[in-house]
Write an enzyme that holds these catalytic residues in place. Structure first.
Site, short mmCIF file in Angstrom:
data_model
loop_
_atom_site.label_atom_id
_atom_site.label_comp_id
_atom_site.label_asym_id
_atom_site.label_seq_id
_atom_site.Cartn_x
_atom_site.Cartn_y
_atom_site.Cartn_z
N LYS A 1 -40.11 33.15 -8.16
CA LYS A 1 -38.74 32.67 -8.46
C LYS A 1 -38.77 32.01 -9.83
O LYS A 1 -39.74 31.29 -10.13
CB LYS A 1 -38.34 31.68 -7.36
CG LYS A 1 -36.93 31.15 -7.42
CD LYS A 1 -36.68 30.25 -6.19
CE LYS A 1 -35.28 29.71 -6.13
NZ LYS A 1 -35.05 28.90 -4.90
N SER B 1 -31.27 30.17 -2.17
CA SER B 1 -31.24 30.37 -3.60
C SER B 1 -32.40 31.23 -4.13
O SER B 1 -32.36 31.62 -5.31
CB SER B 1 -31.28 29.01 -4.32
OG SER B 1 -32.51 28.35 -4.09
N SER C 1 -33.35 27.83 1.38
CA SER C 1 -33.46 28.80 0.29
C SER C 1 -34.61 29.79 0.41
O SER C 1 -34.70 30.73 -0.38
CB SER C 1 -33.56 28.07 -1.05
OG SER C 1 -32.33 27.47 -1.36
#
Lengths: 59, 474
Positions: free
Chosen positions: B79, B157, B181
């Site tokens: 990420k 996320s 997330s």
């Protein structure tokens, strides 16, 4: 130039007022409701926050 | 080459010299370049670094230095909130689009030491969603899409890791979770994701969203892969004080997958009252089918566990507001928050900055009471099970609060368990509306990943939902 607390409060207030039309009303309400829910919880004087952080995971 | 092969399968191919790490790396780099843009999954492909790391891995393999190195030569992505030396780290947000750090995050260093090959920085919701986004299109890379139906969101996320692992663009990725997330994109994108115990994995070099909640964890093709990756990235780090003393001294923090399969544990698994009644029909049906599997495997199912009556979601919300506003105070003060993509985010930081100190402290005090209630549940059961999400993925063309109005998750297991720092794993368990995946989450008490992963690895040995692949991304 330093930003005083008063400057910051005005800045936040002005920005929110300017963005009122853009901000979804439901979101605005949800934040207020969250705070109200917390304020409705009865706490005792000895109910402490845990700021040891790493101890959050210990058993 | 099967892009959906597990780490164990790819490792066996590498050690048998059926493929080199460089060939494997180029295979995934090509998929990232070709398919990544269709899913808005990619920020930066790190081709040069990846090929260098792959060549080094091939030299290690040629020299026979492969023992106890299951990640040697295996490609992966992170990420884009993890610092990587000399490569942009954007935090998914326009104001940080050109940000470059001169060091690697601890978790990246650990994976480099393990011989893994960094191929890509993956898309994410801007600032990990800390300002309260309300739409899938909350990243400068656009809305990340689930490969199962590209009219729908991959979840956030950790949206890029969800889309990329779900579509076989990388064998595994590192995501982060403040409150949901990792679990959410794993469920929405049909992969297996592990949120470790708070403090199990160092956050040094990771963007802070909310310090007392942030965690990093693996998103993979299987629970066994999550176990393998967790073993490589966990451990104490002097750069992150929350990693110190997480696990009780003398207790195992890792058990090999083969050992778990040979010694399945029989656990007490609880279902929280109200956690499945108002979810989507297929989510509920698939959940109880998974419970049947767990029951047949010898676990004892305990129904109707009582959940805390304290305001869990409100507590999470106020803590994230205050901590995220503090972490991004400079962005808010500078006025550059107006460059964020989502309308809610552009004003959300300012709203969050108006959180009173007494309200933040009240939230932290209530959190202590919630922790007491939730940890008491783990005196009755070893694991808690629930639908990972109440619905399948949200449509991209609607705000979240307009998407599934008649559905409710009931008690916020995700919020409550994040407040407590408890580990959880999301396991694919079927499909619902519009061909979208559903998932079950299993949750353990803090620092009890070995029990959690034992149940998850053995559950997947008896099921095959995690092996299904999305059409068009074979």
């Amino acid at each position: 130039m330093k930003t005083t607390r008063r400057d910051f409060a005005f800045m936040v207030g002005a920005a929110i007022a300017a963005a009122k039309t853009e901000l979804p009303a439901a979101k605005d309400k949800r934040r207020d409701e969250s705070v109200e829910k917390l304020r409705a919880v009865k706490l005792a004087n000895g109910d402490e926050p845990d700021f040891t952080f790493s101890a959050l995971a210990k058993r | 080459m099967n892009p959906y092969a597990t780490i164990d399968e790819l490792g066996a191919m590498l050690r048998a010299k059926q493929v080199t790490s460089l060939e494997l790396t180029r295979f995934y780099l090509d998929r990232l370049e070709r398919l990544g843009p269709k899913l808005n999954a990619v920020v930066t492909i790190t081709r040069e670094r990846a090929q260098g790391e792959a060549k080094r891995a091939d030299a290690e393999i040629a020299a026979g230095r492969t023992q106890n190195r299951p990640l040697l030569g295996i490609p992966y992505g992170v990420k884009d909130l993890l610092a990587t030396k000399g490569i942009p780290t954007t935090w998914g947000a326009e104001p940080y689009r050109n940000q470059v750090f001169d060091y690697d995050a601890t978790v990246v260093n650990k994976l480099t030491d393990a011989g893994a090959v960094l191929c890509v920085k993956l898309a994410m919701v801007e600032l990990a969603g800390g300002f309260g986004y309300n739409n899938a299109d909350a990243s400068f890379t656009g809305p990340a899409k689930t490969p199962w139906n590209t009219d729908f969101w991959s979840g956030g996320s950790s949206s890029g890791p969800g889309a990329a692992v779900g579509a076989g663009l990388v064998p595994f990725a590192i995501g982060s979770e403040t409150s949901g997330s990792i679990v959410t994109p794993s469920a929405f994108s049909g992969l297996t994701g592990l949120r470790p115990t708070y403090g199990a994995v160092s956050r040094h070099g990771a963007m802070a969203c909310a310090w007392t909640l942030d965690k990093l964890g693996p998103m993979c093709r299987s629970a066994a892969d999550c176990n393998t990756v967790l073993h490589a990235i966990q451990g104490e780090d002097p750069h992150d004080a929350t990693t110190i003393g997480v696990y009780v001294s003398g207790r195992a923090t890792f058990i090999a997958n083969s050992m778990m399969l040979d010694h399945p544990r029989r656990l007490r698994i609880g279902i929280v009252k109200g956690s499945h009644e108002k979810v989507q029909k297929e989510v509920r049906e698939n959940f109880f089918r998974s419970i049947d599997v767990l029951g047949k495997q010898g676990h004892t199912i305990v129904e109707e566990l009582a959940w805390t009556e304290l305001p869990v979601s409100a507590t999470v919300g106020v803590i994230v507001d205050a901590e995220c506003a503090s972490a991004f105070e400079e962005l808010i003060r500078s006025g550059k928050a107006k460059l964020l993509r989502d309308a809610t985010d552009r004003i959300g930081g300012l709203e969050a900055a108006a959180t009173l100190a007494v309200d933040y402290l009240r939230a932290q005090r209530i959190r202590t009471l919630i922790r007491r209630d939730v940890l008491a549940m783990f005196e009755q059961v070893d694991l808690i099970a629930g639908p990972a999400r109440a619905t399948v993925a949200y449509p991209i063309n609607k705000n979240f609060d307009e998407a599934y109005k008649d559905v409710s998750s009931g008690p916020s297991l995700i919020g409550g368990m994040n407040l407590v720092g408890a580990p959880a794993i999301s396991l694919p368990n079927g499909f619902g509306e519009n061909g979208l995946p559903t998932a079950i989450q299993l949750i353990a008490a803090p620092a009890n990943e070995t029990a959690l992963l034992n149940a998850a690895v053995n559950y997947q040995a008896a099921t095959n939902e995690h092996k299904k692949v999305p059409r068009g991304f074979e």
